[in-house]
Design a protein around this motif. Structure first.
Motif, PDB file in Angstrom:
ATOM      1  N   ARG A   1      48.903  82.739  48.955  1.00  0.00           N
ATOM      2  CA  ARG A   1      49.655  82.558  50.183  1.00  0.00           C
ATOM      3  C   ARG A   1      50.197  83.920  50.648  1.00  0.00           C
ATOM      4  NH1 ARG A   1      53.674  77.676  48.655  1.00  0.00           N
ATOM      5  NH2 ARG A   1      53.808  78.922  46.730  1.00  0.00           N
ATOM      6  N   PHE A   2      51.033  83.911  51.700  1.00  0.00           N
ATOM      7  CA  PHE A   2      51.481  85.171  52.278  1.00  0.00           C
ATOM      8  C   PHE A   2      52.994  85.186  52.444  1.00  0.00           C
ATOM      9  CE2 PHE A   2      47.098  84.803  53.354  1.00  0.00           C
ATOM     10  CZ  PHE A   2      46.603  86.092  53.412  1.00  0.00           C
TER      11      PHE A   2
ATOM     12  N   ASP B   1      55.810  82.316  50.980  1.00  0.00           N
ATOM     13  CA  ASP B   1      54.997  81.116  50.706  1.00  0.00           C
ATOM     14  C   ASP B   1      54.350  80.521  51.957  1.00  0.00           C
ATOM     15  OD1 ASP B   1      56.024  81.447  48.114  1.00  0.00           O
ATOM     16  OD2 ASP B   1      57.660  80.053  48.480  1.00  0.00           O
ATOM     17  N   VAL B   2      53.797  81.361  52.802  1.00  0.00           N
ATOM     18  CA  VAL B   2      53.183  80.887  54.042  1.00  0.00           C
ATOM     19  C   VAL B   2      51.672  80.794  53.850  1.00  0.00           C
ATOM     20  CG1 VAL B   2      52.926  81.278  56.518  1.00  0.00           C
ATOM     21  CG2 VAL B   2      55.005  82.032  55.333  1.00  0.00           C
ATOM     22  N   ALA B   3      51.104  79.623  54.129  1.00  0.00           N
ATOM     23  CA  ALA B   3      49.654  79.456  54.051  1.00  0.00           C
ATOM     24  C   ALA B   3      48.980  80.327  55.103  1.00  0.00           C
ATOM     25  CB  ALA B   3      49.278  77.992  54.258  1.00  0.00           C
TER      26      ALA B   3
ATOM     27  N   PRO C   1      50.985  81.466  63.643  1.00  0.00           N
ATOM     28  CA  PRO C   1      51.953  80.597  64.316  1.00  0.00           C
ATOM     29  C   PRO C   1      53.405  80.896  63.923  1.00  0.00           C
ATOM     30  CG  PRO C   1      50.089  79.318  63.563  1.00  0.00           C
ATOM     31  CD  PRO C   1      49.913  80.684  62.989  1.00  0.00           C
ATOM     32  N   LEU C   2      53.635  81.215  62.632  1.00  0.00           N
ATOM     33  CA  LEU C   2      54.987  81.565  62.190  1.00  0.00           C
ATOM     34  C   LEU C   2      55.449  82.857  62.855  1.00  0.00           C
ATOM     35  CD1 LEU C   2      57.431  81.225  60.184  1.00  0.00           C
ATOM     36  CD2 LEU C   2      56.148  82.739  58.651  1.00  0.00           C
ATOM     37  N   VAL C   3      54.596  83.867  62.861  1.00  0.00           N
ATOM     38  CA  VAL C   3      54.950  85.149  63.455  1.00  0.00           C
ATOM     39  C   VAL C   3      55.305  84.973  64.929  1.00  0.00           C
ATOM     40  CG1 VAL C   3      54.045  87.411  64.133  1.00  0.00           C
ATOM     41  CG2 VAL C   3      53.661  86.552  61.810  1.00  0.00           C
ATOM     42  N   GLU C   4      54.524  84.178  65.648  1.00  0.00           N
ATOM     43  CA  GLU C   4      54.791  83.956  67.069  1.00  0.00           C
ATOM     44  C   GLU C   4      56.109  83.206  67.281  1.00  0.00           C
ATOM     45  OE1 GLU C   4      51.419  81.961  68.667  1.00  0.00           O
ATOM     46  OE2 GLU C   4      50.035  83.646  68.318  1.00  0.00           O
ATOM     47  N   ALA C   5      56.364  82.215  66.434  1.00  0.00           N
ATOM     48  CA  ALA C   5      57.609  81.456  66.570  1.00  0.00           C
ATOM     49  C   ALA C   5      58.824  82.335  66.300  1.00  0.00           C
ATOM     50  CB  ALA C   5      57.594  80.260  65.618  1.00  0.00           C
ATOM     51  N   LEU C   6      58.715  83.253  65.345  1.00  0.00           N
ATOM     52  CA  LEU C   6      59.833  84.136  65.036  1.00  0.00           C
ATOM     53  C   LEU C   6      59.997  85.238  66.080  1.00  0.00           C
ATOM     54  CD1 LEU C   6      59.304  84.307  61.182  1.00  0.00           C
ATOM     55  CD2 LEU C   6      61.205  83.207  62.373  1.00  0.00           C
TER      56      LEU C   6
END
Length: 565
Positions: free
Chosen positions: A355-356, A399-401, A407-412
């Motif tokens: 994971r990342f 622990d990011v798949a 999508p996480l980076v964009e949301a943050l």
């Protein structure tokens, strides 16, 4: 009586002989308090003030607080009075404490190793919104600091923090402060050894224990098994740095005696290799030396770095082994030179498990409670339940798949938290400053954020690793001496001869195995208004004069004073 060969002293006047009081070291038998701080600690252990806060002060209000509790023992539970609004920097050193005190507190949440669950982060954010007017700064010691805290609300804040496994215990005071740890401990692909078990065991055994709750002054710890040397180990009282022993495998190299403030010193290696399971015992030995042999007479010398400087590493190791551990330590190797220039874990990185983790850059650690709760929600929505704080006032989501990373980076990004920051946003830190701190002389947080914006506009192509640290006073909470560009707040004269906020400039400081303090150019002081233009000018000269691959700190050490002014 005349002087004679048998009586040479007869010619000299009699002198009153006084017994030297020593440095207030307990090990030398000096138990009589030699200053007010030592007296109030002897009168009552700082840990005991919690009961008075819960049963008296929170019910009767600010004016009921005993002065020795207010400006002393309450620090043992993370509480400092904050600066009364409207007092300019020129009055910082001349007003009495009660004139500077507001009837509100800074409250520091202790986060050992920077380790948080999203549930804990959510609670921190909710407390911020309900009790702290939205404040929740990330510090360079992996903590979160609230402001505007009322004494009436403190017991409820403690209840909420402790319900999710957090506390403010010994977050301040003459105690073992928050233990720094690698924010990617246990997950980084390149990790030498995970220091988490040692951090947890030290916390379990000793934090909140009266064994070490009366130290000469604060005691700072760093433990990391990262090859990036990511916890500023050189400037802590004690540090355990991950190394590979040629015979015994992964463990830690032991450092002692680092610290900054007005008399900075780089820590020294004791040449000892420590396996992870022995770290708590060795830590207790070193802090025991500080408790027993540390200088208590003068607060300005009551840090471990002065004892280490006087004894030297050989004597310090000998006393540690013979008097405290009752055994010899194994000799071991020094840490290897880091291969990466950035050590902050910003960006997207693969974990050991495939994971990342995603490292994010707020602006100079300034954030708010509503954003923290949203970060927790966003992280959970993308499959993560863990976050970390860093020693650069940054934040990491673990622990990011792989499919969830973008999508996480964009949301943050929508929360003004970027995983792809400019060199200026990535490398700029600022202390609390005059907004809340009673020691500060100038404003720092807003000044640092504005400096980032200006430099991004003026030099958008600049992408070299660079640290710019702003401090509101000489005490170096933002590590000015070890920054590429360190800015120490003080009042300076502008072009009209008027006194205004400004900075003394330190250039070319660094951490790492080439650690050193920045260079001060004689007479170089910059007003706050002139700061962006000054930094731009120096960085453009660096770009023009640097040799291939040369770091800013190396260039600054060899540059002419004209080039740096």
């Amino acid at each position: 009586m005349a002087a004679t060969p048998q009586n040479p002293a007869a010619a000299a006047p009699r002198r009153k002989v006084s017994r030297h009081r020593g440095e207030g070291q307990w090990a030398a038998g000096h138990f009589t308090p030699l200053n007010g701080n030592e007296q109030f600690k002897k009168d009552d252990d700082g840990l005991n003030v919690r009961t008075r806060i819960e049963t008296i002060y929170s019910k009767r209000g600010f004016d009921s607080i005993d002065p020795n509790d207010l400006r002393g023992r309450m620090r043992w539970w993370g509480l400092y009075t904050q600066r009364k609004p409207g007092i300019d920097g020129g009055k910082t050193a001349i007003l009495e404490p009660e004139e500077l005190d507001d009837k509100f507190f800074m409250l520091r949440v202790r986060i050992d190793g920077g380790r948080l669950t999203t549930e804990q982060l959510r609670v921190i954010g909710e407390i911020s919104q309900e009790f702290a007017r939205g404040t929740a700064d990330l510090t360079d010691r992996q903590n979160v600091q609230y402001h505007w805290i009322r004494i009436e609300d403190v017991p409820e804040i403690w209840n909420r923090l402790e319900a999710v496994g957090l506390s403010t215990t010994e977050a301040c005071g003459d105690t073992p402060r928050t233990i720094l740890g690698s924010p990617v401990a246990g997950i980084a692909e390149d990790e030498i050894i995970d220091g988490t078990p040692a951090i947890e065991e030290i916390h379990r055994r000793y934090i909140g224990s009266k064994e070490f709750s009366n130290l000469p002054r604060k005691f700072k710890t760093a433990i990391s098994g990262s090859p990036l040397l990511d916890v500023a180990h050189e400037i802590n009282d004690i540090a355990f740095v991950g190394v590979e022993h040629p015979e015994h495998g992964p463990g830690f190299d032991l450092w002692v005696g680092g610290g900054l403030s007005t008399n900075p010193k780089i820590g020294v290696r004791l040449g000892a290799w420590v396996p992870v399971e022995e770290v708590p015992d060795v830590w207790a030995g070193v802090i025991g030396i500080f408790r027993d042999h540390g200088y208590r007479r003068l607060r300005t010398r009551a840090r471990l770095k002065f004892l280490v400087a006087d004894w030297g590493p050989e004597k310090f190791r000998q006393v540690l082994e013979s008097d405290y551990l009752k055994r010899e330590l194994l000799d071991g190797p020094a840490p290897a030179q880091p291969v990466h220039r950035w050590r902050d874990h910003i960006g997207v990185h693969r974990q050991q498990d495939g994971r990342f983790y995603v490292g994010l850059a707020p602006r100079v650690g300034r954030i708010d409670g509503a954003t923290l709760t949203k970060i927790a929600e966003v992280a959970e929505a993308h499959g993560s339940g863990r976050v970390r704080t860093t020693v650069e006032q940054k934040l990491i989501v673990l622990d990011v798949a792989e499919a969830q990373v973008e999508p996480l980076v964009e949301a943050l990004e929508a929360l003004d938290l970027t995983a792809r920051p400019s060199a200026f946003r990535r490398g700029t830190m600022a202390c609390t400053g005059i907004e809340y701190c009673k020691l500060a002389i100038v404003e720092t947080k807003a000044r640092g954020a504005a400096l980032i914006d200006e430099l991004e506009r003026r030099i958008p192509e600049f992408d070299e690793p660079l640290t710019i640290n702003l401090n509101g006073c000489p005490n170096a909470c933002a590590r000015i001496q070890v920054a590429d560009i360190g800015l120490k707040g003080q009042l300076v004269l502008d072009e009209r001869g008027e006194q205004v906020e400004g900075f003394q400039v330190h250039l070319g400081g660094a951490l790492g195995l080439e650690a050193g303090f920045g260079r001060k150019v004689r007479g170089l002081k910059v007003t706050s208004e002139e700061l962006p233009a000054y930094v731009e000018r120096v960085l453009r000269r660096f770009q023009a004069e640097r040799e291939d691959g040369e770091r800013f700190a190396v260039w600054a050490a060899r540059a002419t004073e004209e080039a740096l002014s």
